[in-house]
Motif scaffolding. Structure first.
Motif, PDB file in Angstrom:
ATOM      1  N   ASP A   1      98.098  94.169   9.291  1.00  0.00           N
ATOM      2  CA  ASP A   1      98.940  94.054  10.396  1.00  0.00           C
ATOM      3  C   ASP A   1      98.172  94.507  11.809  1.00  0.00           C
ATOM      4  O   ASP A   1      98.380  93.767  13.039  1.00  0.00           O
ATOM      5  N   LEU A   2      97.537  95.528  11.747  1.00  0.00           N
ATOM      6  CA  LEU A   2      96.637  96.081  12.837  1.00  0.00           C
ATOM      7  C   LEU A   2      95.526  95.188  13.280  1.00  0.00           C
ATOM      8  O   LEU A   2      95.403  94.613  14.421  1.00  0.00           O
ATOM      9  N   VAL A   3      94.944  94.616  12.193  1.00  0.00           N
ATOM     10  CA  VAL A   3      93.910  93.837  12.411  1.00  0.00           C
ATOM     11  C   VAL A   3      94.067  92.531  13.084  1.00  0.00           C
ATOM     12  O   VAL A   3      93.740  91.891  14.047  1.00  0.00           O
ATOM     13  N   ALA A   4      95.296  91.878  12.531  1.00  0.00           N
ATOM     14  CA  ALA A   4      95.940  90.668  13.245  1.00  0.00           C
ATOM     15  C   ALA A   4      96.488  90.862  14.411  1.00  0.00           C
ATOM     16  O   ALA A   4      96.098  89.835  15.203  1.00  0.00           O
ATOM     17  N   PHE A   5      97.076  91.967  14.854  1.00  0.00           N
ATOM     18  CA  PHE A   5      97.398  92.333  16.052  1.00  0.00           C
ATOM     19  C   PHE A   5      96.468  92.330  17.125  1.00  0.00           C
ATOM     20  O   PHE A   5      96.451  91.615  18.221  1.00  0.00           O
ATOM     21  N   LEU A   6      95.141  93.230  16.759  1.00  0.00           N
ATOM     22  CA  LEU A   6      94.314  93.336  17.688  1.00  0.00           C
ATOM     23  C   LEU A   6      93.359  92.268  17.898  1.00  0.00           C
ATOM     24  O   LEU A   6      92.789  91.846  18.978  1.00  0.00           O
TER      25      LEU A   6
ATOM     26  N   ALA B   1      89.947 102.224  11.274  1.00  0.00           N
ATOM     27  CA  ALA B   1      91.018 102.852  10.641  1.00  0.00           C
ATOM     28  C   ALA B   1      90.639 103.437   9.200  1.00  0.00           C
ATOM     29  O   ALA B   1      91.093 104.665   9.022  1.00  0.00           O
ATOM     30  N   ALA B   2      89.835 103.252   8.451  1.00  0.00           N
ATOM     31  CA  ALA B   2      89.263 103.813   7.358  1.00  0.00           C
ATOM     32  C   ALA B   2      88.625 105.136   7.696  1.00  0.00           C
ATOM     33  O   ALA B   2      88.875 106.261   7.003  1.00  0.00           O
ATOM     34  N   ASP B   3      88.170 105.460   8.810  1.00  0.00           N
ATOM     35  CA  ASP B   3      87.547 106.515   9.482  1.00  0.00           C
ATOM     36  C   ASP B   3      88.683 107.419   9.865  1.00  0.00           C
ATOM     37  O   ASP B   3      88.552 108.539  10.642  1.00  0.00           O
ATOM     38  N   GLY B   4      90.054 107.144  10.132  1.00  0.00           N
ATOM     39  CA  GLY B   4      91.055 107.934  10.635  1.00  0.00           C
ATOM     40  C   GLY B   4      91.209 107.582  12.064  1.00  0.00           C
ATOM     41  O   GLY B   4      92.105 108.411  12.765  1.00  0.00           O
TER      42      GLY B   4
ATOM     43  N   GLY C   1     104.050  95.336  20.356  1.00  0.00           N
ATOM     44  CA  GLY C   1     103.030  96.181  21.123  1.00  0.00           C
ATOM     45  C   GLY C   1     102.453  97.245  20.172  1.00  0.00           C
ATOM     46  O   GLY C   1     103.063  97.516  19.170  1.00  0.00           O
ATOM     47  N   LEU C   2     101.647  97.899  20.811  1.00  0.00           N
ATOM     48  CA  LEU C   2     100.843  99.182  20.028  1.00  0.00           C
ATOM     49  C   LEU C   2     100.953 100.147  21.153  1.00  0.00           C
ATOM     50  O   LEU C   2     100.289  99.929  22.176  1.00  0.00           O
TER      51      LEU C   2
END
Length: 179
Positions: free
Chosen positions: A15-20, A41-44, A64-65
């Motif tokens: 969802d983050l990938v789709a959002f950004l 995201a994988a790196d925190g 939003g984010l």
């Protein structure tokens, strides 16, 4: 329209990938690449000891984010993005007021919260002022645009003491000795 604020979890990465990557962010340099978002995201990058991310949820949709950064510092900063379909509805103001209360409540050691935007992002500048933030800096030709131009950047902050009292401490702009 009332927003809810829900913390990002690793399972939200798609969802983050789709959002950004699925929106035009006119006051950012451009859209990030999907793999770069996944790697970060994988790196925190979106949720660790120094950074937290929250979804701004409105009408059941992730509208939003908010990224809270530099949480170990006395003056954390944030990035706010609102989807185009949700802009102009007051979500930005709700988000900044929420993150201000959240940070000052959850992190008793912070003394201020900072944010910057491009000079021509008049909506965000109004959000800052409406949430009690004060313009503290104006950086000339400091924000690169997608068109290759350098735009001015403006920085706003709110002090814990101002948030607690509801007062606004003005900046002492005329503090230099005169010759």
């Amino acid at each position: 329209m009332t927003a809810a604020f829900i913390r990002f979890v690793p399972d939200d990465v798609d969802d983050l990938v789709a959002f950004l990557t699925g929106e035009d962010w006119p006051f950012h340099v451009g859209r990030p690449e999907a793999e770069a978002v996944r790697r970060r995201a994988a790196d925190g990058h979106y949720d660790d000891a120094d950074e937290r991310t929250f979804w701004v949820v409105s009408e059941g949709e992730r509208a939003g984010l908010i990224r809270l950064q530099d949480l170990a510092d006395e003056g954390p900063v944030f990035d706010l993005r609102v989807r185009a379909a949700h802009r102009g509805r007051g979500l930005g103001g709700q988000a900044v007021r929420w993150l201000t209360g959240h940070l000052f409540t959850e992190l008793p050691g912070i003394t201020r919260i900072e944010g910057t935007t491009r000079q021509d992002n008049l909506a965000m500048r109004a959000v800052f002022r409406g949430a009690g933030f004060v313009k503290e800096a104006h950086y000339r030709r400091a924000w690169p645009g997608r068109d290759g131009r350098l735009y001015d950047s403006v920085a706003y902050a709110i002090l814990r003491s101002d948030w607690e009292t509801g007062e606004v401490t003005p900046v002492a702009w005329e503090d230099e000795p005169r010759p």
